[in-house]
Design a protein around this motif. Sequence first.
Motif, short mmCIF file in Angstrom:
data_model
loop_
_atom_site.label_atom_id
_atom_site.label_comp_id
_atom_site.label_asym_id
_atom_site.label_seq_id
_atom_site.Cartn_x
_atom_site.Cartn_y
_atom_site.Cartn_z
N ASN A 205 0.83 -1.21 0.00
CA ASN A 205 0.00 0.00 0.00
C ASN A 205 0.86 1.26 0.00
O ASN A 205 0.56 2.22 -0.70
N GLN A 206 1.94 1.26 0.78
CA GLN A 206 2.82 2.43 0.80
C GLN A 206 3.40 2.69 -0.59
O GLN A 206 3.43 3.83 -1.05
N ARG A 207 3.86 1.64 -1.24
CA ARG A 207 4.43 1.79 -2.58
C ARG A 207 3.38 2.32 -3.57
O ARG A 207 3.66 3.19 -4.38
N LEU A 208 2.18 1.77 -3.48
CA LEU A 208 1.13 2.18 -4.40
C LEU A 208 0.69 3.61 -4.15
O LEU A 208 0.53 4.40 -5.08
N TYR A 209 0.52 3.97 -2.90
CA TYR A 209 0.11 5.33 -2.57
C TYR A 209 1.20 6.35 -2.92
O TYR A 209 0.90 7.46 -3.36
N ASP A 210 2.47 5.97 -2.73
CA ASP A 210 3.56 6.86 -3.15
C ASP A 210 3.49 7.11 -4.65
O ASP A 210 3.68 8.24 -5.12
N ALA A 211 3.23 6.07 -5.42
CA ALA A 211 3.11 6.22 -6.87
C ALA A 211 1.90 7.08 -7.22
O ALA A 211 1.96 7.92 -8.13
N MET B 220 -3.04 2.60 -13.39
CA MET B 220 -1.87 3.49 -13.42
C MET B 220 -1.07 3.32 -14.71
O MET B 220 -0.48 4.27 -15.20
N SER B 221 -1.09 2.12 -15.26
CA SER B 221 -0.35 1.88 -16.51
C SER B 221 -0.98 2.65 -17.68
O SER B 221 -0.36 2.78 -18.73
N GLN B 222 -2.16 3.20 -17.47
CA GLN B 222 -2.82 4.02 -18.48
C GLN B 222 -2.46 5.49 -18.32
O GLN B 222 -3.02 6.35 -19.00
N THR B 223 -1.53 5.78 -17.41
CA THR B 223 -1.10 7.15 -17.16
C THR B 223 0.39 7.28 -17.50
O THR B 223 1.04 6.30 -17.84
N ALA B 224 0.91 8.48 -17.34
CA ALA B 224 2.34 8.71 -17.56
C ALA B 224 3.17 8.30 -16.35
O ALA B 224 4.41 8.30 -16.42
N THR B 225 2.54 7.95 -15.25
CA THR B 225 3.24 7.55 -14.02
C THR B 225 3.33 6.03 -13.98
O THR B 225 2.31 5.35 -13.94
N PRO B 226 4.54 5.50 -13.99
CA PRO B 226 4.66 4.03 -13.97
C PRO B 226 4.19 3.45 -12.64
O PRO B 226 4.50 3.99 -11.57
N PRO B 227 3.45 2.35 -12.69
CA PRO B 227 3.02 1.71 -11.45
C PRO B 227 4.20 1.00 -10.79
O PRO B 227 5.12 0.55 -11.47
N PRO C 64 -0.20 12.85 -12.35
CA PRO C 64 -0.60 14.20 -12.75
C PRO C 64 -2.00 14.54 -12.21
O PRO C 64 -2.81 13.65 -11.97
N ALA C 65 -2.25 15.81 -12.05
CA ALA C 65 -3.54 16.28 -11.55
C ALA C 65 -4.69 15.65 -12.34
O ALA C 65 -4.65 15.59 -13.57
N GLY C 66 -5.69 15.18 -11.63
CA GLY C 66 -6.89 14.64 -12.24
C GLY C 66 -6.85 13.15 -12.54
O GLY C 66 -7.90 12.53 -12.73
N GLU C 67 -5.67 12.55 -12.58
CA GLU C 67 -5.57 11.12 -12.93
C GLU C 67 -6.07 10.21 -11.82
O GLU C 67 -6.60 9.13 -12.10
#
Length: 166
Positions: free
Chosen positions: A16-22, A145-152, A27-30
Amino acid sequence: MHAHLQRMGRYNRWANQRLYDACAALPAGEFEKDRPAFFRSISGTLNHLLVTDRIWLDRILGRPFGGGKVDDRPFPRLDDLLPEREKLDREIIDAVAAMDDSTLAGITTYRMMTSPTPRQVPTALCWLHMFNHQTHHRGQVHDQMSQTATPPPSMDLIYFVYEEMA
């Protein structure tokens, strides 16, 4: 079994910590964006986990049902959800630690939200279900998250074990 469940509690908090940090890096709104997912967004999915973990913890500990539905979103914003998740993860770890072998070998009796029929399930299996349910839905968030610019993040149990053994 007790040692395994204690490890799963620690793993649950770590993942959970890893996921919440990601999620904090999204980006805003994602975080709130509607997606083709069962709980419609990353926020919705993580709120589902918070709500259902509370339900399962209440069942396992024999506490009265606190209300709510599995699709409630009590904390739609990450800034509000994160402290609740951290608090609940600590409570889960403490509750597992407080269990003794006879309690874990016992039966948890509860009513499902969709049926008045009482259910009786081995307590250890209730814990295992709760941790498995977390993994299932964290995987859905990973996909979103894989659908965003932020890697999971990687959240495989074995990576937690490597860190814990180091």
